[in-house]
Scaffold this motif. Structure first.
Motif, short mmCIF file in Angstrom:
data_model
loop_
_atom_site.label_atom_id
_atom_site.label_comp_id
_atom_site.label_asym_id
_atom_site.label_seq_id
_atom_site.Cartn_x
_atom_site.Cartn_y
_atom_site.Cartn_z
N SER A 289 9.63 -2.78 9.58
CA SER A 289 9.00 -2.54 8.27
C SER A 289 8.48 -3.83 7.65
N ARG A 290 9.25 -4.91 7.81
CA ARG A 290 8.82 -6.20 7.23
C ARG A 290 7.56 -6.72 7.91
N VAL A 291 7.54 -6.69 9.25
CA VAL A 291 6.37 -7.25 9.95
C VAL A 291 5.16 -6.33 9.80
N PHE A 292 5.38 -5.02 9.69
CA PHE A 292 4.28 -4.08 9.47
C PHE A 292 3.63 -4.36 8.12
N ARG A 293 4.45 -4.52 7.09
CA ARG A 293 3.92 -4.80 5.76
C ARG A 293 3.21 -6.15 5.73
N ALA A 294 3.76 -7.14 6.42
CA ALA A 294 3.12 -8.46 6.45
C ALA A 294 1.76 -8.39 7.12
N ALA A 295 1.64 -7.53 8.14
CA ALA A 295 0.38 -7.43 8.89
C ALA A 295 -0.65 -6.59 8.17
N TYR A 296 -0.23 -5.49 7.53
CA TYR A 296 -1.17 -4.51 7.02
C TYR A 296 -1.16 -4.34 5.51
N GLY A 297 -0.21 -4.94 4.82
CA GLY A 297 -0.22 -4.87 3.36
C GLY A 297 0.46 -3.64 2.79
N VAL A 298 0.94 -2.72 3.62
CA VAL A 298 1.65 -1.53 3.15
C VAL A 298 2.86 -1.31 4.06
N THR A 299 3.83 -0.54 3.59
CA THR A 299 4.97 -0.21 4.42
C THR A 299 4.58 0.87 5.42
N PRO A 300 5.34 1.03 6.50
CA PRO A 300 5.03 2.12 7.45
C PRO A 300 4.99 3.49 6.79
N ARG A 301 5.91 3.76 5.86
CA ARG A 301 5.93 5.07 5.19
C ARG A 301 4.69 5.25 4.34
N GLU A 302 4.24 4.20 3.64
CA GLU A 302 3.04 4.30 2.82
C GLU A 302 1.81 4.54 3.69
N TRP A 303 1.76 3.86 4.83
CA TRP A 303 0.63 4.05 5.74
C TRP A 303 0.62 5.47 6.29
N GLN A 304 1.79 5.98 6.65
CA GLN A 304 1.88 7.34 7.19
C GLN A 304 1.48 8.37 6.14
N ALA A 305 1.94 8.19 4.90
CA ALA A 305 1.60 9.13 3.84
C ALA A 305 0.11 9.08 3.52
N GLY A 306 -0.47 7.88 3.46
CA GLY A 306 -1.87 7.74 3.15
C GLY A 306 -2.77 8.28 4.24
N SER A 307 -2.32 8.21 5.50
CA SER A 307 -3.10 8.75 6.61
C SER A 307 -3.11 10.26 6.59
N ARG A 308 -1.98 10.86 6.19
CA ARG A 308 -1.91 12.32 6.15
C ARG A 308 -2.68 12.89 4.97
N GLU A 309 -2.64 12.18 3.85
CA GLU A 309 -3.26 12.70 2.64
C GLU A 309 -4.08 11.60 1.98
N PRO A 310 -5.35 11.43 2.37
CA PRO A 310 -6.20 10.42 1.75
C PRO A 310 -6.21 10.60 0.25
N GLY A 311 -6.13 9.49 -0.46
CA GLY A 311 -6.04 9.55 -1.92
C GLY A 311 -4.64 9.24 -2.39
N THR A 312 -3.66 9.20 -1.42
CA THR A 312 -2.29 8.88 -1.81
C THR A 312 -1.93 7.45 -1.46
N TRP A 313 -2.93 6.62 -1.14
CA TRP A 313 -2.68 5.21 -0.89
C TRP A 313 -2.07 4.57 -2.13
N PRO A 314 -1.27 3.50 -1.99
CA PRO A 314 -0.74 2.83 -3.16
C PRO A 314 -1.84 2.47 -4.14
N ALA A 315 -1.56 2.68 -5.41
CA ALA A 315 -2.59 2.49 -6.43
C ALA A 315 -3.00 1.03 -6.53
N VAL A 316 -4.30 0.81 -6.71
CA VAL A 316 -4.83 -0.53 -6.94
C VAL A 316 -4.63 -0.87 -8.41
N PRO A 317 -4.11 -2.06 -8.76
CA PRO A 317 -3.90 -2.40 -10.16
C PRO A 317 -5.18 -2.27 -10.98
#
Length: 332
Positions: A289-317
């Motif tokens: 989880s640490r190296v995934f987030r360092a590489a891609y900017g999101v956690t594996p769970r966030e990436w999985q959720a965002g891939s299944r349901e576009p629009g659920t990516w972590p909110a941009v400030p």
């Protein structure tokens, strides 16, 4: 996600008429630019149109990048200057340019111009590593041949508004665009690298094939790879200097890429993060989880959720704005 806006005129220039808040013809708004856009999953696609303006009125400045976004600008007509990190890059049809996250980008327009800007939130552009973005950012890529031609053609098709697309298909389309940019970065890196002797290239290819066949084995090590090919670990590390990366890092990147793809794969019963990590050679889920987030900017769970349901990516400030909104002075 906001769309590009007109910035205030530069000091000493006569004020430019304000841009319309709805998509308009450049003739309907003389001497000004108009911006319209639509969203495709996490990807914001913006169309920029600037009509010709008298020299006395100065130039339109379209701010089309923000610090947490990756921005690609694809011109269709006319010429614009991309201002990035104090440098000035001329853009015209037949080329495109990329600005990496953390680097706001401004387009300076002085003539009849139209183009399309594509904006990925950095956390949604998970397939592009920082090394890839460094390779792509701040240079023009000709679209006549090679991977750059594929990127331009694919994005051109993607820019056409689609009224109804399956959410899972949308996620795959956007991921494919990122994958093409990743290939372009790797292609450009190889061209810029020092020449590699043919026998060295063949040896590196054999070691990569060996690694990929055993990628899920947590016991895969440089020592084992070197022994299997009957040369020293020191020589193995020397080989990978041609790749610009250590052997260990190359293995980790391939494992992360396979995990990223598997987590994004549509499925009625999504794989667990721990199961995916173990399948591709990660012993510790927390380390994965640490190296995934360092590489891609999101956690594996966030990436999985965002891939299944576009629009659920972590909110941009920052507050959201409607498509077509224009707010002078905002960098988006």
């Amino acid at each position: 996600m906001p769309v590009p806006t007109l910035a205030p005129p530069s000091p000493g220039a006569a004020p430019a008429p304000s841009a319309a808040r709805q998509p308009t013809s450049p003739r309907a708004v003389p001497y000004a630019a108009s911006v319209a856009g639509h969203r495709l999953g996490p990807l914001q696609i913006s169309t920029i149109v600037a009509g010709p303006r008298p020299a006395a009125l100065g130039r339109d400045v379209v701010q089309c990048g923000r610090e947490e976004h990756v921005t690609l600008v694809l011109p269709h007509r006319g010429t614009a200057a991309m201002l990035l990190d104090g440098s000035r890059l001329s853009l015209r049809p037949g080329a495109f340019a990329v600005a990496r996250a953390g680097r706001p980008v401004v387009l300076e327009v002085s003539e009849d111009f139209s183009g399309t800007a594509f904006h990925w939130p950095r956390e949604a552009a998970a397939g592009l590593t920082e090394d890839d973005l460094l390779e792509l950012s701040g240079r023009a890529f000709g679209t006549d041949t090679g991977t750059a031609a594929l990127v331009a053609a694919y994005l051109g098709r993607l820019a056409r508004p689609a009224v109804s697309l399956d959410p899972q298909l949308t996620a795959r389309l956007v991921t494919t665009a990122q994958d093409l940019l990743t290939v372009l970065a790797h292609e450009h890196r190889r061209r810029a690298a020092r020449p590699v002797p043919e026998e060295v290239r063949a040896t590196i290819a054999r070691t990569k094939e060996y690694i990929l066949r055993r990628l899920g084995d947590p016991a895969l090590t440089p020592e084992g790879i070197a022994a299997a090919h009957h040369f020293s670990v020191r020589y193995l590390h020397k080989l990978y200097q041609y790749e610009g990366v250590t052997v260990g890092r190359w293995i980790q990147r391939r494992r992360l890429e396979m995990c990223r793809r598997e987590l994004a794969r549509p499925s009625a019963r999504p794989a667990t993060v721990a199961g995916v990590a173990k399948r591709w050679g990660f012993v510790s889920t927390s380390h994965f989880s640490r190296v995934f987030r360092a590489a891609y900017g999101v956690t594996p769970r966030e990436w999985q959720a965002g891939s299944r349901e576009p629009g659920t990516w972590p909110a941009v400030p920052g507050p959201a704005e409607p498509i077509g909104a224009t707010r002078p002075g905002t960098v988006v």
